[in-house]
Design an enzyme around this catalytic site. Structure first.
Site, PDB file in Angstrom:
ATOM      1  N   HIS A 104       0.847  -1.198   0.000  1.00 40.70           N
ATOM      2  CA  HIS A 104       0.000   0.000   0.000  1.00 40.70           C
ATOM      3  C   HIS A 104       0.884   1.251   0.000  1.00 40.70           C
ATOM      4  O   HIS A 104       1.381   1.663   1.051  1.00 40.70           O
ATOM      5  CB  HIS A 104      -0.900   0.022   1.240  1.00 40.70           C
ATOM      6  CG  HIS A 104      -1.898  -1.083   1.298  1.00 40.70           C
ATOM      7  ND1 HIS A 104      -3.002  -1.137   0.471  1.00 40.70           N
ATOM      8  CD2 HIS A 104      -1.970  -2.185   2.092  1.00 40.70           C
ATOM      9  CE1 HIS A 104      -3.712  -2.221   0.753  1.00 40.70           C
ATOM     10  NE2 HIS A 104      -3.111  -2.869   1.722  1.00 40.70           N
ATOM     11  N   HIS A 114      -0.664  -6.529  -5.434  1.00 38.68           N
ATOM     12  CA  HIS A 114      -0.889  -7.762  -4.680  1.00 38.68           C
ATOM     13  C   HIS A 114      -0.339  -8.926  -5.487  1.00 38.68           C
ATOM     14  O   HIS A 114      -0.435  -8.948  -6.716  1.00 38.68           O
ATOM     15  CB  HIS A 114      -2.390  -7.964  -4.437  1.00 38.68           C
ATOM     16  CG  HIS A 114      -2.760  -9.376  -4.081  1.00 38.68           C
ATOM     17  ND1 HIS A 114      -3.338 -10.254  -4.985  1.00 38.68           N
ATOM     18  CD2 HIS A 114      -2.614 -10.073  -2.923  1.00 38.68           C
ATOM     19  CE1 HIS A 114      -3.536 -11.418  -4.389  1.00 38.68           C
ATOM     20  NE2 HIS A 114      -3.108 -11.339  -3.150  1.00 38.68           N
ATOM     21  N   PHE A 117       1.612 -16.696  -4.387  1.00 37.31           N
ATOM     22  CA  PHE A 117       2.090 -17.907  -5.058  1.00 37.31           C
ATOM     23  C   PHE A 117       2.093 -19.032  -4.033  1.00 37.31           C
ATOM     24  O   PHE A 117       2.672 -18.894  -2.957  1.00 37.31           O
ATOM     25  CB  PHE A 117       3.485 -17.681  -5.652  1.00 37.31           C
ATOM     26  CG  PHE A 117       3.528 -16.480  -6.550  1.00 37.31           C
ATOM     27  CD1 PHE A 117       3.054 -16.558  -7.851  1.00 37.31           C
ATOM     28  CD2 PHE A 117       3.984 -15.255  -6.072  1.00 37.31           C
ATOM     29  CE1 PHE A 117       3.041 -15.437  -8.666  1.00 37.31           C
ATOM     30  CE2 PHE A 117       3.986 -14.127  -6.883  1.00 37.31           C
ATOM     31  CZ  PHE A 117       3.508 -14.222  -8.185  1.00 37.31           C
ATOM     32  N   HIS A 153       0.575  -5.671 -17.787  1.00 37.76           N
ATOM     33  CA  HIS A 153       0.019  -6.801 -18.536  1.00 37.76           C
ATOM     34  C   HIS A 153       1.017  -7.376 -19.538  1.00 37.76           C
ATOM     35  O   HIS A 153       1.013  -8.590 -19.782  1.00 37.76           O
ATOM     36  CB  HIS A 153      -1.277  -6.384 -19.228  1.00 37.76           C
ATOM     37  CG  HIS A 153      -2.465  -6.428 -18.324  1.00 37.76           C
ATOM     38  ND1 HIS A 153      -3.242  -7.558 -18.168  1.00 37.76           N
ATOM     39  CD2 HIS A 153      -2.984  -5.493 -17.492  1.00 37.76           C
ATOM     40  CE1 HIS A 153      -4.210  -7.312 -17.296  1.00 37.76           C
ATOM     41  NE2 HIS A 153      -4.075  -6.068 -16.869  1.00 37.76           N
ATOM     42  N   HIS A 183     -21.238  -7.056  -4.843  1.00 39.85           N
ATOM     43  CA  HIS A 183     -22.204  -6.200  -4.156  1.00 39.85           C
ATOM     44  C   HIS A 183     -22.073  -4.733  -4.560  1.00 39.85           C
ATOM     45  O   HIS A 183     -22.985  -3.944  -4.324  1.00 39.85           O
ATOM     46  CB  HIS A 183     -22.059  -6.346  -2.638  1.00 39.85           C
ATOM     47  CG  HIS A 183     -20.723  -5.933  -2.107  1.00 39.85           C
ATOM     48  ND1 HIS A 183     -19.578  -6.651  -2.349  1.00 39.85           N
ATOM     49  CD2 HIS A 183     -20.347  -4.872  -1.349  1.00 39.85           C
ATOM     50  CE1 HIS A 183     -18.554  -6.048  -1.752  1.00 39.85           C
ATOM     51  NE2 HIS A 183     -18.990  -4.972  -1.150  1.00 39.85           N
TER      52      HIS A 183
END
Length: 308
Positions: A104, A114, A117, A153, A183
């Site tokens: 963070h 994050h 493994f 990516h 939610h």
């Protein structure tokens, strides 16, 4: 099988040192990762036994909080969450070894990252143990830069293509679907890779893929930290970061498999919840201003093909 588990453990503990050392090099004050080694007592009342090392940094000028946590645990019976979709594993003993990290940053222009493994072995004490790997890494920007997501990516795709060209599209899609707050009807970030139940190839082939993937985390994240850590920000930027961190908390407590598994199996609570941000806020029915930087974030953190 024990020898293979120990080999993976050795890899993860070295990776833990590599990651914490690399992150510390970007810190500009005296903040360092501290090591909190722990061991579960081997007593009949303990559902989960094992040991680990949680390395924590707090109060840094660059990294407000971060955890890089290793654990190796075993139990006599997999918890309900782990067998809900695999009834054939119900009642089996297990060994789980893994490294999990969440970083963070203080600056809202540096994204949270994050990675995880791990290996699971069910029925390790039987003649026919069932093993599988899991893991991946994902990125949660607060004020995103398209080039950062592309770099993230591209790093993921490069490592996947080295092993199996079907991996990146499959594991990217899985990541997009997994890091979704049902939610809220919101995605947590720009994704990356997520995989579980990985045993489609030989043990050595899966091992090599997972370790390569783990080693690529620093290649994916450190250039972004270096590029964004000195951008000036206002209190408005910080407030929005804290608000979005609330979504991170919601996901970890409601949906995250590792958190749920750890709590259900009697894991070490302090380590399990160490991934929580140091501060987060919730505002009742808050909506970003039309056309603002904050509104654009919600259009940005949706699944897309980052690599044209």
């Amino acid at each position: 099988m024990q020898e293979k588990i120990s080999k993976f453990e050795d890899f993860l503990t070295q990776l833990q040192q590599n990651i914490t050392t690399a992150l510390e090099q970007h810190e500009t004050n005296a903040a360092k990762f501290i090591s909190d080694k722990w061991q579960k007592p081997d007593t009949p009342d303990q559902k989960l036994k094992g040991y680990g090392n949680s390395m924590i940094i707090e109060g840094g000028e660059i990294f407000e909080k971060g955890v890089v946590a290793f654990s190796r645990v075993h139990g006599s019976e997999l918890p309900p969450f782990a067998t809900a979709k695999r009834q054939e594993l119900a009642g089996k003993s297990f060994i789980a070894t893994g490294l999990s990290l969440v970083i963070h940053p203080r600056n809202p222009f540096v994204p949270t990252s994050h990675a995880n493994f791990r290996i699971f072995i069910a029925g390790a004490d039987t003649d026919n143990p069932i093993w599988w790997f899991g893991g991946g890494f994902d990125l949660t920007p607060y004020y995103p830069f398209e080039e950062d997501a592309i770099h993230w990516h591209q790093t993921a795709k490069n490592i996947c293509d080295k092993h199996d060209k079907t991996y990146y599209p499959k594991f990217k899609k899985w990541c997009d679907e997994y890091f979704y707050l049902k939610h809220r009807d919101e995605y947590r970030g720009v994704g990356g890779l997520f995989f579980d139940d990985l045993n489609d190839k030989s043990f050595d082939e899966c091992f090599n893929f997972v370790t390569d993937c783990a080693n690529s985390y620093l290649d994916a994240y450190i250039p972004i930290v270096a590029q964004r850590k000195n951008i000036e920000y206002s209190q408005k930027h910080k407030d929005f970061q804290l608000y979005r961190r609330g979504r991170y908390v919601e996901f970890n407590l409601v949906f995250d498999r590792g958190t749920i598994f750890g709590l259900q199996s009697g894991g070490r609570t302090e380590s399990i919840l160490s991934s929580m941000p140091p501060m987060a806020t919730w505002k009742y029915n808050w909506q970003p201003e039309l056309g603002s930087e904050e509104e654009k974030v919600y259009q940005y953190i949706k699944p897309r093909d980052w690599i044209k």
